[in-house]
Structures are given as structure tokens and as C-alpha cells.
Design a protein around this motif. Structure first.
Motif, PDB file in Angstrom:
ATOM      1  N   ASP A 271     -25.966 -42.436 -45.188  1.00 46.04           N
ATOM      2  CA  ASP A 271     -27.222 -43.177 -44.906  1.00 46.04           C
ATOM      3  C   ASP A 271     -26.862 -44.129 -43.487  1.00 46.04           C
ATOM      4  O   ASP A 271     -27.830 -44.913 -43.490  1.00 46.04           O
ATOM      5  CB  ASP A 271     -27.225 -44.218 -46.446  1.00 46.04           C
TER       6      ASP A 271
ATOM      7  N   GLU B 283     -32.661 -40.136 -37.886  1.00 46.16           N
ATOM      8  CA  GLU B 283     -32.771 -38.901 -38.440  1.00 46.16           C
ATOM      9  C   GLU B 283     -32.015 -38.587 -39.520  1.00 46.16           C
ATOM     10  O   GLU B 283     -30.792 -38.453 -39.396  1.00 46.16           O
ATOM     11  CB  GLU B 283     -32.510 -37.765 -37.451  1.00 46.16           C
ATOM     12  N   LYS B 284     -32.366 -38.827 -40.809  1.00 45.79           N
ATOM     13  CA  LYS B 284     -31.815 -38.974 -41.967  1.00 45.79           C
ATOM     14  C   LYS B 284     -30.950 -37.688 -42.436  1.00 45.79           C
ATOM     15  O   LYS B 284     -30.090 -37.635 -43.120  1.00 45.79           O
ATOM     16  CB  LYS B 284     -32.353 -39.546 -43.141  1.00 45.79           C
ATOM     17  N   PHE B 285     -31.504 -36.471 -41.856  1.00 45.04           N
ATOM     18  CA  PHE B 285     -30.912 -35.151 -42.014  1.00 45.04           C
ATOM     19  C   PHE B 285     -29.603 -35.013 -41.142  1.00 45.04           C
ATOM     20  O   PHE B 285     -28.950 -33.843 -41.470  1.00 45.04           O
ATOM     21  CB  PHE B 285     -32.038 -34.236 -41.745  1.00 45.04           C
TER      22      PHE B 285
ATOM     23  N   LYS C 285     -26.739 -35.283 -43.508  1.00 43.72           N
ATOM     24  CA  LYS C 285     -26.810 -34.238 -44.433  1.00 43.72           C
ATOM     25  C   LYS C 285     -26.574 -32.896 -43.916  1.00 43.72           C
ATOM     26  O   LYS C 285     -25.744 -31.931 -44.724  1.00 43.72           O
ATOM     27  CB  LYS C 285     -28.113 -34.413 -45.060  1.00 43.72           C
ATOM     28  N   TRP C 286     -27.034 -32.737 -42.737  1.00 41.67           N
ATOM     29  CA  TRP C 286     -26.583 -31.473 -42.031  1.00 41.67           C
ATOM     30  C   TRP C 286     -25.007 -31.387 -41.742  1.00 41.67           C
ATOM     31  O   TRP C 286     -24.415 -30.074 -42.273  1.00 41.67           O
ATOM     32  CB  TRP C 286     -27.132 -31.418 -40.709  1.00 41.67           C
TER      33      TRP C 286
ATOM     34  N   TRP D  35     -29.597 -22.599 -40.431  1.00 45.14           N
ATOM     35  CA  TRP D  35     -29.175 -23.792 -40.725  1.00 45.14           C
ATOM     36  C   TRP D  35     -28.680 -24.566 -39.428  1.00 45.14           C
ATOM     37  O   TRP D  35     -28.835 -25.780 -39.015  1.00 45.14           O
ATOM     38  CB  TRP D  35     -28.042 -24.124 -41.666  1.00 45.14           C
TER      39      TRP D  35
ATOM     40  N   ALA E  26     -31.856 -25.581 -37.513  1.00 49.00           N
ATOM     41  CA  ALA E  26     -32.456 -26.788 -38.162  1.00 49.00           C
ATOM     42  C   ALA E  26     -31.648 -27.857 -37.559  1.00 49.00           C
ATOM     43  O   ALA E  26     -32.202 -29.025 -37.144  1.00 49.00           O
ATOM     44  CB  ALA E  26     -32.448 -26.708 -39.721  1.00 49.00           C
ATOM     45  N   GLY E  27     -30.222 -27.688 -37.714  1.00 47.40           N
ATOM     46  CA  GLY E  27     -29.432 -28.962 -37.049  1.00 47.40           C
ATOM     47  C   GLY E  27     -29.709 -29.165 -35.712  1.00 47.40           C
ATOM     48  O   GLY E  27     -29.728 -30.273 -35.172  1.00 47.40           O
TER      49      GLY E  27
ATOM     50  N   TRP F 224     -32.873 -31.242 -35.392  1.00 48.15           N
ATOM     51  CA  TRP F 224     -32.766 -32.706 -35.691  1.00 48.15           C
ATOM     52  C   TRP F 224     -31.871 -33.528 -34.659  1.00 48.15           C
ATOM     53  O   TRP F 224     -32.260 -34.689 -34.574  1.00 48.15           O
ATOM     54  CB  TRP F 224     -32.082 -32.719 -37.194  1.00 48.15           C
TER      55      TRP F 224
ATOM     56  N   CYS G 155     -28.433 -44.693 -35.143  1.00 44.21           N
ATOM     57  CA  CYS G 155     -27.577 -43.799 -35.916  1.00 44.21           C
ATOM     58  C   CYS G 155     -26.018 -44.113 -35.566  1.00 44.21           C
ATOM     59  O   CYS G 155     -25.861 -44.166 -34.493  1.00 44.21           O
ATOM     60  CB  CYS G 155     -27.956 -42.248 -35.175  1.00 44.21           C
TER      61      CYS G 155
ATOM     62  N   SER H  94     -21.965 -34.451 -34.261  1.00 40.89           N
ATOM     63  CA  SER H  94     -23.183 -33.325 -34.399  1.00 40.89           C
ATOM     64  C   SER H  94     -23.418 -32.888 -33.338  1.00 40.89           C
ATOM     65  O   SER H  94     -23.503 -31.477 -33.070  1.00 40.89           O
ATOM     66  CB  SER H  94     -24.428 -34.201 -35.366  1.00 40.89           C
TER      67      SER H  94
END
Length: 209
Positions: A84, A89-91, A94-95, A143, A146-147, A150, A168, A176
């Protein structure tokens, strides 16, 4: 009696002579010294070369195992702890978490399969397993895209000041970002390695026709 037998056997050897090791060149002849240990000069060079090859293979294998296991574990840890901590970018965390959870068992299976195939001299070809593998690779590719979306779309807006709406966590974003950059570089080099020779063959055929 025993003395007479010994003398008769000894006399027989003296008459027939002991077998000459070097003169026996038949199919059942024992290997010569040079065939086992090689010539002195060439054998030293060959021995050093084999030692270097073994060391290089060991180093490459060790580095590969460390990377294949340490990177997914790091992704899982960072994604879970900082889940959190990236409001911009909250993903992104999660990514990291989901990618690590998928890559770790996949890499473990890959290493185990490679070791099993090498030990049992098998090529590991299986139609069903190959189909599942390519389905998994398609998921990884989607995936990965998508990453990339993001992460790279937030590069200009990301802030490392806590409390900001564009904040962030620096570790989450940096890990990332560089993971995607290195993966993109490896993907590009892999495509060049596999498809460049194919393009040369197609061009040659086109020129010949």
C-alpha cells in the motif's frame, strides 16, 4: 609335490615368455598409458582447458540459480511489505507480488526439469507440457506489458515525498523500473538471437528466387 608344480609352472613361463603389453594390439588389448593420460605436453593443455570449462560452467550455473531464485523472492518480499506504499499507481507493488509468486515456482520447476533431463539424458519434449508452457509464457508476456504500462506512465509524475498524491516508495518503483528495463533488454537480445539468423535465411532465399 607343491615344489614340483611351482617349478613346472615357472619353467613354462620361461619357455613361452611373459605377454608383451605394447605388442598386444588386438580388440581385447588393455589401454595403453598414453591413451589414458595422453601425451605430456598436449595432456597438460587439455587438462587446463577442461578445468577452465568446468569452472566456467559452474560459475554460470551458480549465477543462474542465484538470479532465478533471488529475484522472484525479492519481488515477493518487496511487494508484500510495500503493498500500500504506492498511491500514484497502486498496481505496481501488486505487479511485483504476483510476478514473484508466478516466477518462483516456474523457475524452481525449470531448474528441476533441467537437472532431471541432464541426469537421465532426456530432451524433455512433451506436447501437453509444451502447450501449457506456451500458455504460461503468453500470460507472462501480457503481465509484463501491463507492468510496463503501470510503471513507465508514472515516471514523469512519481514523487518520493511521503504524503504526496503522486508518492511511490522509492524501493518499489526503482526495483520495478529496473526489473522491467533488464527484462526488456533480455527480451530484445533473445529476439535478435533467435530471429536474426532466420531473417538472413529468408533474405537469401528471396535473393535466390
Amino acid at each position: 609335490m607343491e615344489m614340483m608344480n611351482y617349478q613346472s609352472i615357472n619353467a613354462g613361463y620361461q619357455e613361452e615368455g611373459l605377454p608383451q603389453y605394447q605388442e598386444d594390439e588386438g580388440p581385447d588389448a588393455p589401454p595403453s598409458y598414453n591413451s589414458i593420460f595422453g601425451e605430456s605436453g598436449e595432456d597438460k593443455v587439455s587438462f587446463v582447458r577442461k578445468v577452465i570449462i568446468i569452472l566456467m560452467e559452474t560459475i554460470i550455473l551458480t549465477v543462474s540459480v542465484v538470479l532465478l531464485l533471488s529475484i522472484p523472492i525479492t519481488m515477493i518480499v518487496i511487494g508484500a511489505i510495500k503493498l500500500d506504499d504506492c498511491p500514484v499507481e497502486k498496481f505496481i507493488p501488486k505487479w511485483l507480488l504476483i510476478t514473484g509468486c508466478f516466477c518462483l515456482p516456474h523457475n524452481l520447476h525449470y531448474l528441476g526439469r533441467q537437472l532431471y533431463n541432464k541426469t537421465n539424458n532426456q530432451d524433455g519434449k512433451n506436447a501437453i507440457k509444451n502447450t501449457l508452457k506456451w500458455i504460461l509464457y503468453l500470460f507472462f508476456f501480457a503481465w509484463f506489458i501491463a507492468g510496463s504500462v503501470w510503471v513507465f506512465r508514472t515516471c514523469s509524475d512519481v514523487s518520493y515525498t511521503e504524503g504526496s498524491e503522486h508518492y511511490c516508495d522509492p524501493l518499489v518503483f526503482a526495483f520495478s523500473f529496473w526489473t522491467l528495463m533488464i527484462a526488456s533488454l533480455c527480451l530484445g537480445m533473445g529476439c535478435i538471437y533467435y530471429y536474426w539468423p532466420l531473417s538472413l535465411v529468408l533474405r537469401r532465399r528471396a535473393a535466390d528466387s
